[in-house]
Design an enzyme around this catalytic site. Structure first.
Site, short mmCIF file in Angstrom:
data_model
loop_
_atom_site.label_atom_id
_atom_site.label_comp_id
_atom_site.label_asym_id
_atom_site.label_seq_id
_atom_site.Cartn_x
_atom_site.Cartn_y
_atom_site.Cartn_z
N LEU A 60 0.85 -1.18 0.00
CA LEU A 60 0.00 0.00 0.00
C LEU A 60 0.89 1.23 0.00
O LEU A 60 1.98 1.22 0.57
CB LEU A 60 -0.90 0.03 1.25
CG LEU A 60 -1.87 -1.13 1.45
CD1 LEU A 60 -2.58 -0.98 2.79
CD2 LEU A 60 -2.88 -1.20 0.32
N ASP A 61 0.40 2.32 -0.61
CA ASP A 61 1.12 3.59 -0.52
C ASP A 61 1.30 3.98 0.94
O ASP A 61 0.48 3.61 1.80
CB ASP A 61 0.34 4.71 -1.23
CG ASP A 61 0.28 4.53 -2.73
OD1 ASP A 61 1.07 3.74 -3.28
OD2 ASP A 61 -0.57 5.21 -3.36
N ARG A 62 2.33 4.75 1.22
CA ARG A 62 2.62 5.14 2.59
C ARG A 62 1.41 5.81 3.26
O ARG A 62 1.12 5.56 4.43
CB ARG A 62 3.82 6.10 2.60
CG ARG A 62 4.31 6.51 3.98
CD ARG A 62 5.56 7.36 3.88
NE ARG A 62 6.07 7.71 5.19
CZ ARG A 62 5.66 8.77 5.89
NH1 ARG A 62 4.73 9.57 5.39
NH2 ARG A 62 6.16 9.02 7.08
N THR A 75 -1.76 5.47 2.46
CA THR A 75 -2.98 4.66 2.40
C THR A 75 -3.00 3.74 3.60
O THR A 75 -2.00 3.10 3.93
CB THR A 75 -3.02 3.84 1.10
OG1 THR A 75 -3.04 4.72 -0.02
CG2 THR A 75 -4.26 2.95 1.05
#
Length: 306
Positions: free
Chosen positions: A133-135, A137
């Site tokens: 996951l993106d940082r 998110t």
């Protein structure tokens, strides 16, 4: 001139009320940061108010300003922590908070993977992260705990047999359902762009609830490209609230309230897959975190409970 040694801490905050001094606002909103460190950052030109360098600690804020900066700390601030959603002898699912990387980008960086390794230290398990996951998110991350389960889960992800659902709080009034199907590739300054030379990317969306100027959307990506959901929402005209990189607003106004948006409001809510050993259908869910709740409370008959 040599740069002072220390740990860099980057932040972004949106001012809600008016009449407060800049240094006092930062001291209250940056937990664990001293007024001295804030003054040093101001003196060093490392704090910006609406993209303009701020120098005066006593600058009076009027509300709605976006404040960004970099602090130099003698010790790193504590990282947000994962918590366990599901665990058995074959796999582990955790809720990753926003602000924590899934995987370390450089040696020594804290991450969800590092925290899981520490959590399982001494158990004999060898956790393998199955997706990222993106940082900024939040939500579910799945780990295999041994080689056999890793092979099974890896194959399910590769064959796109893992169902992934995300909750997204977006601007505008999207239709009841819509889809995006195009090709994405890396652009400049960390952005992902639509490009015919890129990789196939497709996402299906269902709108779950509306309120004035915003909607709660469920995103179901069929592929796993970098920033895929964020880009697809932006090009459809419904950017994620708080997603500055793709044009999302940093505050949300209604007749009743004026809410600051602390980060991009995307949450990995649900995973569907087969158990790596038994083959039984699995469905794991992780409720949205606290920073979703002020906006969720504005929706009538919201189908998502906290």
């Amino acid at each position: 001139m040599s740069r002072p040694a220390g740990f860099e801490f980057c932040f972004r905050r949106v001012v809600q009320g008016a009449g407060e001094r800049l240094d006092r606002f930062l001291a209250a909103s940056l937990e664990g940061v001293s007024r001295k460190k804030i003054k040093q950052a101001l003196d060093g030109g490392r704090i910006f108010v609406d993209e303009q360098v701020a120098r005066r600690a006593g600058q009076i804020l009027h509300g709605g300003e976006c404040i960004e900066g970099t602090l130099l700390l003698s010790e790193p601030l504590p990282s947000p922590q994962v918590f366990v959603v599901y665990q058995d002898s074959d796999m582990l699912a955790v809720a990753k908070p926003a602000g924590l990387s899934s995987h370390p980008a450089h040696p020594g960086q804290d991450s969800a993977l590092g925290q899981v390794c520490a959590l399982l230290d001494g158990s004999g398990a060898s956790p393998v992260l199955q997706h990222r996951l993106d940082r900024d998110t939040s939500g579910l991350l799945l780990f295999a705990l041994h080689e056999e389960s890793n092979q099974s889960l890896y194959q399910q992800f590769c064959e796109r047999r893992v169902g992934k659902s995300y909750l997204a709080l977006v601007e505008g009034r999207p239709p009841a359902s819509f889809s995006a199907d195009d090709r994405l590739k890396s652009g400049v300054r960390g952005r992902t762009v639509v490009d015919s030379r890129g990789q196939e990317a497709n996402t299906d969306f269902v709108t779950l609830a509306y309120t004035g100027g915003a909607a709660l959307v469920e995103a179901q990506p069929g592929t796993g490209r970098t920033h895929q959901i964020r880009v697809h929402l932006a090009i459809q005209g419904f950017p994620l609230l708080g997603d500055v990189l793709y044009g999302g607003a940093v505050f949300f106004k209604t007749a009743q309230c004026h809410l600051a948006i602390p980060r991009l409001l995307l949450h990995a809510y649900r995973l569907r897959f087969q158990h790596p050993r038994t083959g039984e259908p699995m469905m794991l869910e992780c409720p949205p975190p606290a920073d979703f709740l002020p906006l969720l409370s504005l929706f009538d008959d919201c189908p998502i409970s906290s």
